[in-house]
Enzyme design. Structure first.
Site, PDB file in Angstrom:
ATOM      1  CG  HIS A 105      -2.004  -1.043   0.973  1.00  0.00           C
ATOM      2  ND1 HIS A 105      -2.475  -1.603   0.026  1.00  0.00           N
ATOM      3  CD2 HIS A 105      -2.786  -1.722   2.088  1.00  0.00           C
ATOM      4  CE1 HIS A 105      -3.264  -2.386   0.071  1.00  0.00           C
ATOM      5  NE2 HIS A 105      -3.507  -2.417   1.462  1.00  0.00           N
ATOM      6  CG  HIS A 175      -7.834  -0.662   2.681  1.00  0.00           C
ATOM      7  ND1 HIS A 175      -8.763  -1.552   3.513  1.00  0.00           N
ATOM      8  CD2 HIS A 175      -6.948  -1.320   2.224  1.00  0.00           C
ATOM      9  CE1 HIS A 175      -8.096  -2.661   3.421  1.00  0.00           C
ATOM     10  NE2 HIS A 175      -7.127  -2.497   2.716  1.00  0.00           N
ATOM     11  CD  GLU A 309      -8.565  -3.557  -0.338  1.00  0.00           C
ATOM     12  OE1 GLU A 309      -7.469  -3.245  -0.406  1.00  0.00           O
ATOM     13  OE2 GLU A 309      -9.080  -4.407   0.372  1.00  0.00           O
TER      14      GLU A 309
END
Length: 342
Positions: A105, A175, A309
């Site tokens: 991420h 998220h 996502e």
């Protein structure tokens, strides 16, 4: 009604954070300048009672001290990059690893941990901006991001735009952890995904192939079913991830298209996920653990939510044969995802 702006505390290193509340009809969203977090998203259930359908924390400290990226805007590159490295035009760039030897991420100082500037706060939309310097988390180029949060007649629209002064990679997503009942296990939520294939992974949660057929597997959500119906099956991919944490390869369609539909079995709330992205990572919060700083005051645990996502598959920068994910000077990264309530 105008956007309500109010302080939401200071980060540990002294940066001021705001909470911005948008309202339109029966919809309400709270957005933080910290990490671009969707801190709350409220809609009416079948009885007309307002339900907050995303997990989150009461305080800024909750977001700083708990993992999981709850509600966060994730980038510069969402999901995992194997070996924490990328190669662009023959040049290899080492990235900052933050999950073993991988980068997850965007790294330890990715978008989710930054404080964004407010470029606009109007009646039903908020525009946040952030510029990530060249070399941060290892990524080449200075990248300028604009994130627009807008309440539509029936949901929340998220638009991400980015430009960079050097060739780089970019994959941005939200998220949020959705629980359409407002709490409790999410395993009885019903899910439909417009995907004939999913991306299988190895023990490091990195792809081993671009796609695998969902037919005859627990990954077949082409007919709506309870999220937890098959999650306990003895299937290698479920064992590797502790549940669902996989990219679903969406049936190709142009423009903003319906990708998935999630329904809270108790609330009756149905949410559709519309996106321009080619995939959606379905994550069943398999390892979620928090302290009691949650909005309910009760710690969250595994499988209390479902993440949808929208993105390209993990590790795509190291698989150019799958998809070109390089963002070059003069190009604009521009994708929209909408979460619509029926």
């Amino acid at each position: 009604m105008a956007v309500i702006r109010e302080p939401f505390g200071r980060t540990k290193d002294g940066r001021e954070v705001e909470k911005l509340t948008l309202r339109r009809g029966t919809l309400e969203a709270e957005v933080l300048t910290y990490g671009g977090v969707v801190a709350a998203l409220r809609t009416a259930d079948r009885t007309g009672t307002m339900v907050d359908v995303v997990l989150g924390y009461r305080t800024l400290a909750g977001y700083e001290e708990n993992g999981g990226y709850l509600g966060a805007l994730v980038g510069r590159y969402a999901n995992r990059i194997g070996g924490a490295r990328i190669t662009i035009d023959g040049q290899t760039y080492p990235l900052t690893a933050n999950e073993g030897t991988k980068q997850l991420h965007g790294g330890p100082e990715g978008f989710s941990f930054q404080v964004f500037d407010v470029a606009e706060a109007s009646k039903d939309r908020v525009v946040l901006t952030y510029t990530e310097p060249d070399g941060k988390n290892g990524f080449p180029g200075t990248l300028a991001l604009t994130a627009t949060y807008a309440l539509t007649e029936n949901g929340l629209s998220l638009r991400y735009e980015a430009v960079c002064d050097k060739p780089t990679v970019c994959n941005i997503t939200n998220h949020s952890y959705f629980n359409l009942n407002g709490g409790g296990s999410a395993m009885d939520h019903r899910l439909w995904v417009d995907a004939d294939a999913f991306t299988p992974i190895d023990a490091d949660s990195l792809p081993v192939a671009a796609s695998a057929d969902v037919a005859g597997t627990p990954f077949d959500f082409r007919t709506e079913k309870a999220v937890g119906r098959d999650i306990g099956q003895d299937h290698e991919q479920l064992r590797l991830a502790g549940g669902y944490d996989h990219n679903f390869v969406l049936t190709p369609k142009p423009g903003l298209r319906l990708a998935a539909r999630l329904t809270g079995e108790r609330s009756g709330i149905t949410m559709e996920c519309w996106t321009e992205q080619p995939g959606v990572q379905v994550y069943t919060a398999n390892f979620l653990e928090t302290d009691a700083s949650t909005k309910s005051g009760v710690p969250y645990g595994p499988r209390q939510a479902v993440c949808l996502e929208t993105q390209v598959p993990a590790d795509s920068p190291n698989h150019p044969e799958w998809r070109d994910v390089v963002l070059r000077p003069g190009q604009v990264y521009d994708y929209t995802t909408e979460y619509r309530f029926l």
